[in-house]
Design a protein around this motif. Structure first.
Motif, PDB file in Angstrom:
ATOM      1  N   VAL A 138      -0.407 -11.588 -10.925  1.00 53.68           N
ATOM      2  CA  VAL A 138       0.388 -12.536 -10.368  1.00 53.68           C
ATOM      3  C   VAL A 138       0.125 -13.945 -10.132  1.00 53.68           C
ATOM      4  O   VAL A 138       0.693 -14.623 -10.318  1.00 53.68           O
ATOM      5  CB  VAL A 138       0.831 -11.743  -8.807  1.00 53.68           C
ATOM      6  N   ASN A 139      -1.111 -14.096  -9.826  1.00 55.26           N
ATOM      7  CA  ASN A 139      -1.745 -15.322  -9.505  1.00 55.26           C
ATOM      8  C   ASN A 139      -1.617 -16.325 -10.844  1.00 55.26           C
ATOM      9  O   ASN A 139      -1.497 -17.321 -10.674  1.00 55.26           O
ATOM     10  CB  ASN A 139      -3.129 -15.061  -9.059  1.00 55.26           C
ATOM     11  N   GLY A 140      -1.933 -15.374 -11.981  1.00 59.98           N
ATOM     12  CA  GLY A 140      -1.826 -16.143 -13.364  1.00 59.98           C
ATOM     13  C   GLY A 140      -0.352 -16.633 -13.541  1.00 59.98           C
ATOM     14  O   GLY A 140      -0.372 -17.916 -14.255  1.00 59.98           O
ATOM     15  N   TRP A 141       0.474 -15.881 -13.065  1.00 61.83           N
ATOM     16  CA  TRP A 141       2.083 -16.408 -13.337  1.00 61.83           C
ATOM     17  C   TRP A 141       2.313 -17.321 -12.423  1.00 61.83           C
ATOM     18  O   TRP A 141       2.919 -18.544 -13.106  1.00 61.83           O
ATOM     19  CB  TRP A 141       2.958 -15.019 -12.844  1.00 61.83           C
ATOM     20  N   VAL A 142       1.787 -17.512 -11.392  1.00 56.32           N
ATOM     21  CA  VAL A 142       1.902 -18.807 -10.362  1.00 56.32           C
ATOM     22  C   VAL A 142       1.445 -19.978 -10.911  1.00 56.32           C
ATOM     23  O   VAL A 142       2.163 -21.076 -11.002  1.00 56.32           O
ATOM     24  CB  VAL A 142       1.631 -18.353  -9.110  1.00 56.32           C
ATOM     25  N   LYS A 143      -0.019 -19.769 -11.486  1.00 55.14           N
ATOM     26  CA  LYS A 143      -0.582 -21.210 -11.754  1.00 55.14           C
ATOM     27  C   LYS A 143       0.148 -21.713 -13.144  1.00 55.14           C
ATOM     28  O   LYS A 143       0.021 -22.734 -13.284  1.00 55.14           O
ATOM     29  CB  LYS A 143      -1.896 -20.638 -12.243  1.00 55.14           C
ATOM     30  N   ARG A 146       3.202 -23.588 -11.798  1.00 53.42           N
ATOM     31  CA  ARG A 146       2.742 -24.709 -11.394  1.00 53.42           C
ATOM     32  C   ARG A 146       2.262 -25.819 -12.513  1.00 53.42           C
ATOM     33  O   ARG A 146       2.314 -27.136 -12.085  1.00 53.42           O
ATOM     34  CB  ARG A 146       1.508 -24.363 -10.366  1.00 53.42           C
ATOM     35  N   ALA A 147       1.965 -25.236 -13.514  1.00 54.74           N
ATOM     36  CA  ALA A 147       1.155 -26.124 -14.497  1.00 54.74           C
ATOM     37  C   ALA A 147       2.726 -26.997 -15.107  1.00 54.74           C
ATOM     38  O   ALA A 147       2.196 -28.096 -15.848  1.00 54.74           O
ATOM     39  CB  ALA A 147       0.448 -25.416 -15.715  1.00 54.74           C
ATOM     40  N   GLN A 148       3.792 -26.390 -14.860  1.00 57.87           N
ATOM     41  CA  GLN A 148       4.995 -27.178 -15.431  1.00 57.87           C
ATOM     42  C   GLN A 148       5.480 -28.188 -14.282  1.00 57.87           C
ATOM     43  O   GLN A 148       6.553 -28.589 -14.595  1.00 57.87           O
ATOM     44  CB  GLN A 148       6.010 -26.211 -15.616  1.00 57.87           C
ATOM     45  N   ALA A 149       4.616 -28.660 -13.180  1.00 56.34           N
ATOM     46  CA  ALA A 149       5.120 -29.613 -12.113  1.00 56.34           C
ATOM     47  C   ALA A 149       5.644 -30.780 -12.890  1.00 56.34           C
ATOM     48  O   ALA A 149       6.666 -31.533 -12.172  1.00 56.34           O
ATOM     49  CB  ALA A 149       3.930 -29.495 -11.281  1.00 56.34           C
ATOM     50  N   ARG A 150       5.067 -31.439 -13.505  1.00 62.77           N
ATOM     51  CA  ARG A 150       5.453 -32.879 -14.243  1.00 62.77           C
ATOM     52  C   ARG A 150       6.814 -32.752 -14.905  1.00 62.77           C
ATOM     53  O   ARG A 150       7.505 -33.609 -15.084  1.00 62.77           O
ATOM     54  CB  ARG A 150       4.335 -33.106 -15.294  1.00 62.77           C
ATOM     55  N   SER A 151       6.963 -31.442 -15.371  1.00 66.06           N
ATOM     56  CA  SER A 151       8.521 -31.343 -15.810  1.00 66.06           C
ATOM     57  C   SER A 151       9.652 -31.066 -14.844  1.00 66.06           C
ATOM     58  O   SER A 151      10.846 -30.710 -15.098  1.00 66.06           O
ATOM     59  CB  SER A 151       8.520 -30.274 -16.747  1.00 66.06           C
TER      60      SER A 151
END
Length: 448
Positions: A138-143, A146-151
């Motif tokens: 689950v933590n991997g999904w959330v990370k 979050r990596a798409q924040a710039r989009s």
């Protein structure tokens, strides 16, 4: 027919708008070599889907504005070669139809799909802490989200345990669940009667266990709901004894704690009887004390009564009986209340008088009202299912009357709380002294 879609809808309605919930079923478990244990689904997952295949997951997306709630199932793909060896697989399309979900995908797609489903979701619910490996997943999904924040994509910032919400739903059984539990209770009661008829001095405990398992399976139950306890003589004073390998002796009592699982729902019955068909006077005295305690507990069960009330009622009867019989030294206490306050009963009665019952034999749900500051015993409601199981266990000891040594007795029935009281689900199991003595040792013809 269980209303799985209705359960999913009720659960989704409790989530914040747009929130996502994910729930995995149980994994297969290796027994040894290349042999697995018989597969048994996760109760929470099955409660919401009715889907019994391993390698499956359910995702719920709560409604948000004009967008309705959605339920998405992930499962194994069709595999004709594996189906030759292992049996039928629904595959995503078959599972979508069978379970009435909005969409279904291969389980291999779960990680990729969760990245999309969690984008802009405000909250994520799952069985937190139940499986550390899944928590990390689950933590991997959330990370990844979050990596798409710039989009401009946002990840959930609220994380909650899903299970307490389902616990409260499972705590009250609907009419279909009650009917299934009644059938499980009837089958289990018939199994106890069969074991009683097979009783005779010299029979091994496992022979009586075999009678139980035969009756369970021949009536369609898939499993025992838990490892049966068949405890004779001194073994009956061991609460969770299950070796079931002792040879009974003339004069023994036999305590059997066993129930079947039928279509995912458990029964849980305990009966105690003399293996030779006749109670001795000390055995009968203690047996009738436990029977009276159970009746007192029944009379304390009704909507609006505290859950703790039926234990308290049984305990008062048992403790008074212990004082009367010299198990508790009467001269040491002013009366039953003082004896209970001093916990003088604990050497002979050390467990509660019941527990919730349902898909799990010790079913889910809090026993206290956690919404109130002092967390009092929660009030009973129609549809709650529970066991009522007082007992007494007398081991040899200084000051303990010798005629009661090695006597272990428990009497357990399953009940549903009704609008005006309770309903016993397990009445097919013989219980009174007269019923037991009339039936003991009267085995049916082979195959009956």
């Amino acid at each position: 027919m269980m209303d799985y879609a209705g359960r999913r809808a009720r659960l989704a309605a409790q989530l914040p708008p747009g929130a996502v919930a994910v729930l995995m079923t149980a994994p297969e478990a290796l027994r040894n070599g290349d042999s697995d244990y018989p597969y048994r689904h996760d109760s929470y997952f099955y409660y919401l889907t009715g889907f019994g295949e391993p390698e499956s997951a359910l995702v719920l997306v709560a409604a948000a504005g004009a967008t309705p709630a959605r339920s998405i199932l992930f499962c194994r793909e069709k595999n004709p070669e594996r189906e030759i060896w292992d049996g039928y697989r629904h595959g995503p399309e078959g599972a979508r139809t069978a379970c009435g979900v909005d969409a279904a995908h291969p389980i291999a797609d779960l990680d990729a799909q969760m990245g999309t489903l969690l984008a802009d979701a405000p909250a994520l619910y799952w069985a937190t802490g139940a499986d550390h490996a899944f928590d990390a997943r689950v933590n991997g999904w959330v990370k990844a989200v979050r990596a798409q924040a710039r989009s401009g994509v946002t990840a959930p910032d609220t994380f909650r345990n899903l299970l307490p919400l389902i616990d409260e739903m499972r705590l009250v059984k609907d009419a279909d669940e009650q009917a299934l539990m009644l059938r499980a209770g009837v089958i289990s009661g018939q199994a106890h009667a069969r074991a009683l008829r097979a009783a005779r001095a010299g029979v091994f405990e496992y022979e009586l266990e075999a009678e139980l398992l035969y009756e369970f399976r021949r009536n369609g139950a898939q499993f025992p709901a838990y490892t049966p306890i068949v405890a004779s003589g001194p073994n009956a004073c061991v609460l969770h004894y299950n070796a079931n390998d002792r040879r009974t002796r003339d004069g023994d009592l036999v305590l059997i704690d066993a129930g079947c699982e039928l279509d995912g729902y458990a029964a849980d019955i305990t009966r105690t009887f003399p293996v030779n068909g006749r109670f001795t006077p000390p055995q009968r005295t203690l047996y009738e004390l436990v029977l009276a305690a159970q009746q007192a507990a029944f009379e304390a069960i009704a909507p609006g009564r505290p859950y703790a009330a039926f234990h308290e009622a049984a305990l008062r009867v048992l403790a008074q009986g212990m004082l009367d019989l010299g198990l508790i030294p009467a001269g040491k206490y002013a009366g039953v209340d003082e004896a209970i306050a001093a916990r003088a009963h604990l050497p002979f009665y050390m467990h509660g008088t019941g527990h919730w019952l349902g898909m799990d034999v010790h079913d889910v749900g809090a026993y206290r009202d956690l919404q109130l500051p002092d967390k009092p015993s929660r009030l009973l409601r129609p549809g709650m299912a529970l066991t009522v199981e007082p007992g007494i266990y007398v081991r040899p000891g200084e000051g303990v009357p010798e005629q009661f040594w090695h006597i272990g007795i428990r009497i357990e029935d399953d009940v549903i709380v009704t609008d005006d009281g309770y309903r016993v689900l397990t009445a097919t199991a013989p219980k009174t002294v007269d019923e037991i003595e009339a039936l003991a040792g009267k085995a049916q013809p082979a195959g009956a």
